[in-house]
Design a protein around this motif. Structure first.
Motif, short mmCIF file in Angstrom:
data_model
loop_
_atom_site.label_atom_id
_atom_site.label_comp_id
_atom_site.label_asym_id
_atom_site.label_seq_id
_atom_site.Cartn_x
_atom_site.Cartn_y
_atom_site.Cartn_z
N ARG A 175 9.88 6.12 21.99
CA ARG A 175 9.27 6.62 23.22
C ARG A 175 9.42 5.60 24.35
O ARG A 175 9.68 5.96 25.50
CB ARG A 175 7.79 6.92 22.98
CG ARG A 175 7.58 8.12 22.04
CD ARG A 175 6.12 8.29 21.68
NE ARG A 175 5.33 8.58 22.86
CZ ARG A 175 4.00 8.67 22.85
NH1 ARG A 175 3.34 8.45 21.72
NH2 ARG A 175 3.37 8.95 23.97
N LEU A 176 9.26 4.27 24.04
CA LEU A 176 9.44 3.24 25.05
C LEU A 176 10.86 3.21 25.59
O LEU A 176 11.08 3.01 26.78
CB LEU A 176 9.08 1.85 24.48
CG LEU A 176 7.60 1.56 24.30
CD1 LEU A 176 7.40 0.25 23.56
CD2 LEU A 176 6.93 1.49 25.67
N ASN A 177 11.80 3.39 24.71
CA ASN A 177 13.19 3.42 25.17
C ASN A 177 13.42 4.57 26.13
O ASN A 177 14.14 4.45 27.12
CB ASN A 177 14.14 3.55 23.97
CG ASN A 177 14.17 2.26 23.14
OD1 ASN A 177 13.98 1.17 23.70
ND2 ASN A 177 14.42 2.38 21.84
N GLN A 178 12.78 5.70 25.81
CA GLN A 178 12.89 6.84 26.72
C GLN A 178 12.25 6.52 28.08
O GLN A 178 12.81 6.82 29.14
CB GLN A 178 12.23 8.07 26.09
CG GLN A 178 12.96 8.59 24.86
CD GLN A 178 12.25 9.77 24.20
OE1 GLN A 178 11.19 10.21 24.68
NE2 GLN A 178 12.82 10.28 23.12
N VAL A 179 11.03 5.88 28.02
CA VAL A 179 10.33 5.54 29.27
C VAL A 179 11.13 4.51 30.06
O VAL A 179 11.22 4.57 31.30
CB VAL A 179 8.91 5.02 28.98
CG1 VAL A 179 8.26 4.47 30.25
CG2 VAL A 179 8.06 6.12 28.39
N LYS A 180 11.70 3.51 29.38
CA LYS A 180 12.49 2.48 30.04
C LYS A 180 13.67 3.08 30.79
O LYS A 180 13.98 2.68 31.91
CB LYS A 180 12.97 1.47 29.00
CG LYS A 180 13.73 0.31 29.61
CD LYS A 180 14.10 -0.69 28.53
CE LYS A 180 14.87 -1.86 29.15
NZ LYS A 180 15.25 -2.84 28.09
N LEU A 181 14.29 4.04 30.14
CA LEU A 181 15.40 4.70 30.81
C LEU A 181 14.93 5.43 32.06
O LEU A 181 15.62 5.48 33.07
CB LEU A 181 16.08 5.68 29.84
CG LEU A 181 16.82 5.04 28.65
CD1 LEU A 181 17.34 6.13 27.69
CD2 LEU A 181 17.99 4.19 29.14
N CYS A 202 4.91 4.62 12.76
CA CYS A 202 4.30 4.72 14.10
C CYS A 202 5.02 3.82 15.10
O CYS A 202 5.27 4.21 16.25
CB CYS A 202 2.83 4.35 14.01
SG CYS A 202 1.95 4.48 15.59
N SER A 203 5.39 2.59 14.67
CA SER A 203 6.10 1.66 15.54
C SER A 203 7.46 2.19 15.92
O SER A 203 7.87 2.11 17.09
CB SER A 203 6.24 0.30 14.83
OG SER A 203 7.02 -0.57 15.60
N ASP A 204 8.14 2.77 14.96
CA ASP A 204 9.45 3.36 15.27
C ASP A 204 9.31 4.47 16.28
O ASP A 204 10.12 4.61 17.20
CB ASP A 204 10.11 3.87 13.99
CG ASP A 204 10.48 2.73 13.03
OD1 ASP A 204 10.62 1.56 13.55
OD2 ASP A 204 10.64 2.97 11.84
N ASN A 205 8.24 5.25 16.11
CA ASN A 205 7.99 6.35 17.04
C ASN A 205 7.73 5.82 18.45
O ASN A 205 8.28 6.31 19.44
CB ASN A 205 6.80 7.16 16.54
CG ASN A 205 6.57 8.42 17.39
OD1 ASN A 205 7.48 8.88 18.09
ND2 ASN A 205 5.38 8.97 17.32
N MET A 206 6.90 4.75 18.54
CA MET A 206 6.57 4.16 19.84
C MET A 206 7.80 3.52 20.48
O MET A 206 8.00 3.61 21.70
CB MET A 206 5.46 3.11 19.69
CG MET A 206 4.11 3.70 19.34
SD MET A 206 2.86 2.43 19.13
CE MET A 206 2.77 1.82 20.78
N LEU A 207 8.62 2.87 19.67
CA LEU A 207 9.82 2.23 20.20
C LEU A 207 10.76 3.26 20.79
O LEU A 207 11.34 3.05 21.86
CB LEU A 207 10.50 1.44 19.07
CG LEU A 207 11.74 0.66 19.48
CD1 LEU A 207 11.40 -0.39 20.53
CD2 LEU A 207 12.37 -0.01 18.24
#
Length: 644
Positions: A108-114, A101-106
């Motif tokens: 997704r966060l990288n995508q949002v950060k971009l 789950c953490s890998d999945n969220m990370l």
């Protein structure tokens, strides 16, 4: 063979050594102390927990029991760890899912950060702009706070509906003044336009505030017309604030002085004619029949008013801390306030002076001098009140001296012959009493030493010489002895009175010289009287005028024979036995015993000098007296010793 033998020997040694080794162990066990071995004690306690009885069977089965118990414990430990393993497996599964789950969220966060990098950049830019705006806002607020008045401060400078000023008026005015001063700093920067505009606005505010403050102080000063006034702290602060505008400050000070001047004049007239509240104290003019009290009450009222007005002025000036001209300003203002009473005071004192004379005039002049000296310390020398008091004092003192001169003139006009006792006349004694009363009044005066000395000289010059002249004119027709006795009595009376006072030494010396001159006359008369009574006067005169060369020895002169001289010396011996019997009767009329004693000594010395002259002439061989020792039995020194 050798090896087999060795082997047998070793086996035999082992067989023999086994019992010894076992014995050693047993000894060691027996020698050891069980109570000091904690592990053994713990083991024994554990065994006692599951071995119920100490029997042969239980001892045989002890090993199997221990192994069985150990096996059971291991089985229990295994079951417990099995459950732990199962739980750890469950936790491992959960952690695995959480990691996924953490890998999945990370990701997704990288995508949002971009996707939000542009938004973050804009946000940071806006935050920086906000900081700049906040900084400018703070600077603007500080600038407004330092160079502008807020609404409340602007309202403080506006008078209330009843015309009074707000309690914060001076704080607001101080801020206006500070802003005006701080604008000078702006003029030295790039903000010259703003500095000029603010300075102009603050200058308008300042002038308006000072004008309002002046009007308020003017109204307050006009209300200060009562007997006592109260100068509160607000009013003294307002007065001090006006020093920033010297012209307004001078106008207000003049307004205050004029208001208090009018009040003092009214109060003075009321004190003269109406008295105090409910008639206490009584009106001063009720005492006009008593000039000393009348003038004293008026001057005391002015002195009290001087002290009161001085306190009022000091209350008004109490905010002036470091002002070198403060004392001069207070004295000048106080003089201006009190100048209003000068005309009424001068008129009344002059009316009193016209009807007085002698001692009363002198007491009045001393009274005026006292208050002049006292009030002069409170107000300026140039003030009208000081000048008025000085003029009145000069007038009263001049009238006093004129009165003394008139009195002295009257003494010379009323010359009467002395009485039979040759004592001073009644007019003479009254004049002495007048001088004594005048000098006694000096004990209550506060004039300086030089002034007192000058007054004494002037008074004595006015009176003493006419008194001596009066005595001389009175005794002009008397015999020389009577005249001398009378003059000595009169001069001694003056001398004894003046000797009680200081600064009369020059006059006393002159009087003593006059007494000595008259004493010389009396001593000569006494000497001639004694010589005539003892028949030595003719011999004395003959010897004084005898010239041996022209007339020969003295014994041949008529009246200078031995018998005549012996007869005269017999009478002289009678005088020596009772010298007091040959005294001129008038000498007993002398007032002073000291003068009588002095006169006696001088006359005795004259007699002794005459005797010495006669003695020297008789004992001189050239004069032809062969029995001079029988004629002149005593030497001049013996005569002097007998008489003194």
């Amino acid at each position: 063979m050798d090896e087999s033998e060795k082997r047998r020997a070793e086996q035999a040694a082992q067989v023999h050594s086994a019992p010894a080794h076992l014995t050693k162990k047993l000894n060691k066990i027996l020698e050891g102390r069980i109570e000091s071995d904690k592990e053994l004690l713990e083991a024994m306690k554990t065994l006692s927990g599951f071995v119920k009885e100490n029997s042969i069977r239980s001892r045989k089965n002890l090993r199997s029991e221990i192994e069985k118990r150990s096996l059971n414990l291991n089985e229990e430990f295994l079951d417990t760890f099995r459950n732990v393993k199962e739980q750890l497996d469950d936790i491992s599964d959960i952690i695995g899912s959480m990691s996924d789950c953490s890998d999945n969220m990370l990701s997704r966060l990288n995508q949002v950060k971009l996707q939000t990098n542009e938004l973050i950049s804009k946000t940071n830019q806006l935050q920086n702009q906000k900081k700049n705006v906040e900084t400018k806002l703070k600077l603007a607020e500080k600038f407004i706070q330092k160079f502008q008045l807020d609404i409340d401060e602007a309202n403080y400078l506006v008078p209330k509906k009843d015309g009074s000023l707000h309690q914060e008026f001076f704080r607001a005015l101080d801020k206006v003044r500070n802003i005006h001063e701080n604008c000078k700093i702006l003029l030295r920067t790039n903000q010259q336009t703003a500095g000029l505009e603010i300075m102009e606005q603050m200058a308008i505010n300042q002038e308006t505030a000072y004008e309002r403050l002046y009007r308020w102080m003017q109204n307050e000063c006009r209300l200060l017309c009562n007997d006592t006034v109260e100068i509160n702290d607000f009013m003294s602060t307002a007065f001090f604030t006006l020093t920033q505008r010297p012209i307004l400050y001078k106008y207000i000070l003049d307004e205050y002085c004029n208001s208090r001047r009018n009040a003092i004049v009214k109060l003075f007239i009321d004190a003269l004619t109406k008295g105090g509240p409910s008639g206490t104290p009584r009106p001063i003019e009720l005492n006009s029949h008593d000039p000393i009290r009348y003038l004293g009450d008026m001057l005391a009222w002015i002195h009290q008013s001087t002290a009161s007005e001085n306190e009022f002025l000091r209350s008004l000036f109490r905010k002036f801390k470091d002002n070198s001209d403060l004392e001069s300003t207070i004295k000048t203002s106080l003089g201006t306030i009190l100048d209003g009473v000068c005309r009424a005071l001068r008129v009344r004192i002059e009316q009193v002076l016209v009807s007085q004379h002698d001692t009363t005039l002198y007491k009045i002049s001393n009274l005026i001098k006292f208050y002049d000296f006292t009030i002069r310390q409170k107000i300026n020398e140039s003030c009208e009140l000081v000048q008025t008091l000085s003029d009145i004092y000069q007038l009263s003192y001049k009238m006093f001296l004129n009165s003394l001169n008139i009195h002295a003139t009257r003494l010379l006009e009323k010359v009467e012959p002395p009485n039979f006792e040759l004592l001073p006349s009644d007019e003479f004694r009254q004049t002495l009493s007048l001088i004594k009363e005048i000098f006694d009044s000096y004990s209550n005066s506060v004039v300086t030493v030089n002034t007192k000395k000058d007054d004494y000289i002037q008074i004595l010059d006015c009176v003493v010489e006419p008194m001596v002249q009066m005595a001389s004119l009175s005794a002009i027709n008397l015999p020389a002895i009577d005249m001398a006795v009378y003059m000595i009595n009169c001069i001694y009376s003056i001398h004894s009175m003046l000797s009680l006072y200081e600064y009369t030494d020059p006059k006393l010396e002159k009087l003593e010289a006059q007494i000595d001159a008259h004493l010389d006359t009396l001593s000569n008369e006494q000497g001639y009287f004694i010589l005539s009574k003892t028949d030595l006067l003719d011999a004395y005169k003959i010897i004084q005028g005898h010239d041996k060369k022209a007339r020969g020895p003295l014994v041949n002169v008529l009246g200078m024979d031995s018998n005549t001289l012996k007869s005269s010396m017999n009478k002289f011996d009678v005088y020596l036995s009772a010298p007091d019997n040959l005294i001129v009767p008038q000498f007993n009329l002398l007032l002073s015993s000291n003068i009588r004693t002095k006169l006696k000594q001088k006359s005795i010395r004259l007699v002794c000098d005459a005797y010495r002259l006669i003695y020297d002439a008789i004992t001189d061989p050239e004069n032809g007296y062969s029995n001079s020792a029988s004629i002149m039995a005593r030497s001049p020194d013996q005569i002097l010793e007998l008489l003194l």
